[in-house]
Design a protein around this motif. Structure first.
Motif, PDB file in Angstrom:
ATOM      1  N   MET A 127       0.822  -1.212   0.155  1.00 44.06           N
ATOM      2  CA  MET A 127       0.079   0.189  -0.109  1.00 44.06           C
ATOM      3  C   MET A 127       0.883   1.281  -0.014  1.00 44.06           C
ATOM      4  SD  MET A 127      -3.183  -0.956   0.129  1.00 44.06           S
ATOM      5  CE  MET A 127      -4.280   0.285   0.716  1.00 44.06           C
ATOM      6  N   GLN A 128       0.507   2.180  -0.795  1.00 40.80           N
ATOM      7  CA  GLN A 128       0.913   3.438  -0.860  1.00 40.80           C
ATOM      8  C   GLN A 128       0.268   4.553  -0.077  1.00 40.80           C
ATOM      9  OE1 GLN A 128       1.843   4.012  -4.890  1.00 40.80           O
ATOM     10  NE2 GLN A 128       3.617   2.496  -4.996  1.00 40.80           N
ATOM     11  N   ASP A 129      -1.029   4.502  -0.306  1.00 41.74           N
ATOM     12  CA  ASP A 129      -1.931   5.647   0.405  1.00 41.74           C
ATOM     13  C   ASP A 129      -2.769   5.044   1.363  1.00 41.74           C
ATOM     14  OD1 ASP A 129      -0.985   7.472  -1.814  1.00 41.74           O
ATOM     15  OD2 ASP A 129      -2.527   6.574  -3.203  1.00 41.74           O
ATOM     16  N   GLY A 130      -2.324   5.106   2.709  1.00 38.83           N
ATOM     17  CA  GLY A 130      -3.194   4.243   3.579  1.00 38.83           C
ATOM     18  C   GLY A 130      -2.690   3.104   4.080  1.00 38.83           C
ATOM     19  N   GLU A 131      -3.392   2.410   4.880  1.00 40.20           N
ATOM     20  CA  GLU A 131      -3.087   1.113   5.430  1.00 40.20           C
ATOM     21  C   GLU A 131      -4.196   0.052   5.680  1.00 40.20           C
ATOM     22  OE1 GLU A 131      -1.194   0.619   9.077  1.00 40.20           O
ATOM     23  OE2 GLU A 131      -2.236   2.555   9.835  1.00 40.20           O
ATOM     24  N   VAL A 132      -3.929  -1.109   5.812  1.00 45.42           N
ATOM     25  CA  VAL A 132      -5.100  -2.146   6.141  1.00 45.42           C
ATOM     26  C   VAL A 132      -4.965  -1.920   7.574  1.00 45.42           C
ATOM     27  CG1 VAL A 132      -5.877  -4.507   5.985  1.00 45.42           C
ATOM     28  CG2 VAL A 132      -4.754  -3.286   4.026  1.00 45.42           C
ATOM     29  N   ILE A 133      -6.313  -1.911   8.210  1.00 47.60           N
ATOM     30  CA  ILE A 133      -6.260  -1.864   9.602  1.00 47.60           C
ATOM     31  C   ILE A 133      -6.656  -3.350  10.118  1.00 47.60           C
ATOM     32  CG2 ILE A 133      -8.009  -1.254  11.368  1.00 47.60           C
ATOM     33  CD1 ILE A 133      -8.451   1.328   9.859  1.00 47.60           C
ATOM     34  N   GLN A 134      -7.665  -4.229   9.245  1.00 44.48           N
ATOM     35  CA  GLN A 134      -7.922  -5.457   9.768  1.00 44.48           C
ATOM     36  C   GLN A 134      -8.320  -6.360   8.533  1.00 44.48           C
ATOM     37  OE1 GLN A 134      -8.164  -6.599  13.288  1.00 44.48           O
ATOM     38  NE2 GLN A 134      -8.175  -8.812  12.352  1.00 44.48           N
ATOM     39  N   VAL A 135      -7.963  -7.509   8.597  1.00 46.57           N
ATOM     40  CA  VAL A 135      -8.588  -8.511   7.668  1.00 46.57           C
ATOM     41  C   VAL A 135      -9.489  -9.339   8.321  1.00 46.57           C
ATOM     42  CG1 VAL A 135      -7.870 -10.431   6.324  1.00 46.57           C
ATOM     43  CG2 VAL A 135      -6.457  -8.482   6.411  1.00 46.57           C
ATOM     44  N   TYR A 136     -10.783  -9.419   7.992  1.00 47.40           N
ATOM     45  CA  TYR A 136     -11.645 -10.368   8.626  1.00 47.40           C
ATOM     46  C   TYR A 136     -12.086 -11.752   7.502  1.00 47.40           C
ATOM     47  CZ  TYR A 136     -12.876  -6.222  11.106  1.00 47.40           C
ATOM     48  OH  TYR A 136     -12.880  -5.155  12.096  1.00 47.40           O
ATOM     49  N   THR A 137     -11.971 -12.905   8.165  1.00 44.90           N
ATOM     50  CA  THR A 137     -12.277 -14.194   7.385  1.00 44.90           C
ATOM     51  C   THR A 137     -13.902 -14.210   7.400  1.00 44.90           C
ATOM     52  OG1 THR A 137     -10.350 -15.140   8.187  1.00 44.90           O
ATOM     53  CG2 THR A 137     -11.820 -16.511   7.082  1.00 44.90           C
ATOM     54  N   THR A 138     -14.408 -14.347   6.071  1.00 39.92           N
ATOM     55  CA  THR A 138     -15.750 -14.161   6.102  1.00 39.92           C
ATOM     56  C   THR A 138     -16.255 -15.462   5.576  1.00 39.92           C
ATOM     57  OG1 THR A 138     -15.674 -13.333   3.784  1.00 39.92           O
ATOM     58  CG2 THR A 138     -16.072 -11.701   5.590  1.00 39.92           C
ATOM     59  N   SER A 139     -15.464 -16.405   5.183  1.00 38.30           N
ATOM     60  CA  SER A 139     -15.609 -17.654   4.782  1.00 38.30           C
ATOM     61  C   SER A 139     -14.572 -18.585   4.896  1.00 38.30           C
ATOM     62  CB  SER A 139     -16.657 -18.159   3.540  1.00 38.30           C
ATOM     63  OG  SER A 139     -15.850 -17.746   2.450  1.00 38.30           O
ATOM     64  N   TRP A 140     -14.612 -19.786   5.440  1.00 34.65           N
ATOM     65  CA  TRP A 140     -13.432 -20.615   5.655  1.00 34.65           C
ATOM     66  C   TRP A 140     -13.772 -22.182   5.649  1.00 34.65           C
ATOM     67  CZ3 TRP A 140      -8.445 -18.971   6.359  1.00 34.65           C
ATOM     68  CH2 TRP A 140      -7.545 -19.825   7.049  1.00 34.65           C
ATOM     69  N   VAL A 141     -13.480 -22.786   4.578  1.00 30.60           N
ATOM     70  CA  VAL A 141     -13.645 -24.290   4.488  1.00 30.60           C
ATOM     71  C   VAL A 141     -12.296 -24.951   4.140  1.00 30.60           C
ATOM     72  CG1 VAL A 141     -15.246 -26.215   3.380  1.00 30.60           C
ATOM     73  CG2 VAL A 141     -16.223 -24.038   4.018  1.00 30.60           C
ATOM     74  N   ILE A 142     -11.891 -25.909   5.045  1.00 30.94           N
ATOM     75  CA  ILE A 142     -10.979 -26.719   4.908  1.00 30.94           C
ATOM     76  C   ILE A 142     -11.138 -28.292   4.541  1.00 30.94           C
ATOM     77  CG2 ILE A 142      -8.421 -27.588   5.634  1.00 30.94           C
ATOM     78  CD1 ILE A 142      -8.364 -25.131   7.161  1.00 30.94           C
ATOM     79  N   GLN A 143     -10.940 -28.824   3.385  1.00 26.93           N
ATOM     80  CA  GLN A 143     -11.294 -30.278   3.397  1.00 26.93           C
ATOM     81  C   GLN A 143     -10.090 -30.950   2.880  1.00 26.93           C
ATOM     82  OE1 GLN A 143     -14.326 -30.190   0.283  1.00 26.93           O
ATOM     83  NE2 GLN A 143     -15.989 -29.749   1.867  1.00 26.93           N
TER      84      GLN A 143
END
Length: 143
Positions: A127-143
């Motif tokens: 990123m050059q303009d600003g930053e990531v505050i948080q990454v949220y996992t909205t779906s997650w399936v491991i098989q």
């Protein structure tokens, strides 16, 4: 110091008052000023400053596969515009990160939090303009 006692007393009183004024100023700034409280953003602000990734499906290092999607919260509108343009780079970061993980590395709350923080740090490096505050996992399936 000076031959006249009155001047000596006047200088001592002036120095004492100056020292007292400095002490009162420091104490006032230290204890009586209320610090600015950082307020948590409202849910509307989070939604307005967030970007949803596509659902990503890839193989893991342990020959399992994962299907996941994420919501990435940034700190300002300019950063949101930039992150939308960098969607292919974000997908690449997520795919590379996932392909180097085993399903055991990603299991549990700690595994997901560690993965989200790693993704956030890698995206912030781009990123050059600003930053990531948080990454949220909205779906997650491991098989």
């Amino acid at each position: 110091m000076f031959k006249n006692k009155l001047i000596n007393i006047m200088l001592i009183i002036l120095a004492a008052l100056t020292l007292l004024g400095v002490i009162v100023f420091v104490l006032f700034n230290q204890f009586l000023d209320s610090p600015e409280e950082q307020t948590e953003p409202s849910i509307d602000e989070i939604i307005n400053l967030s970007f949803d990734t596509e659902e990503i499906t890839t193989n893991l290092l342990s020959n399992d596969f994962i299907r996941a999607s994420f919501r990435i919260q940034v700190d300002n509108k300019t950063a949101l515009s930039e992150i939308k343009k960098r969607d292919f780079q974000i997908n690449n970061i997520i795919l590379r990160s996932l392909s180097n993980k085993r399903s055991s590395d990603l299991s549990g709350n700690e595994g997901i939090i560690e993965f989200e923080n790693g993704i956030r740090d890698e995206i912030n490096a781009l990123m050059q303009d600003g930053e990531v505050i948080q990454v949220y996992t909205t779906s997650w399936v491991i098989q």
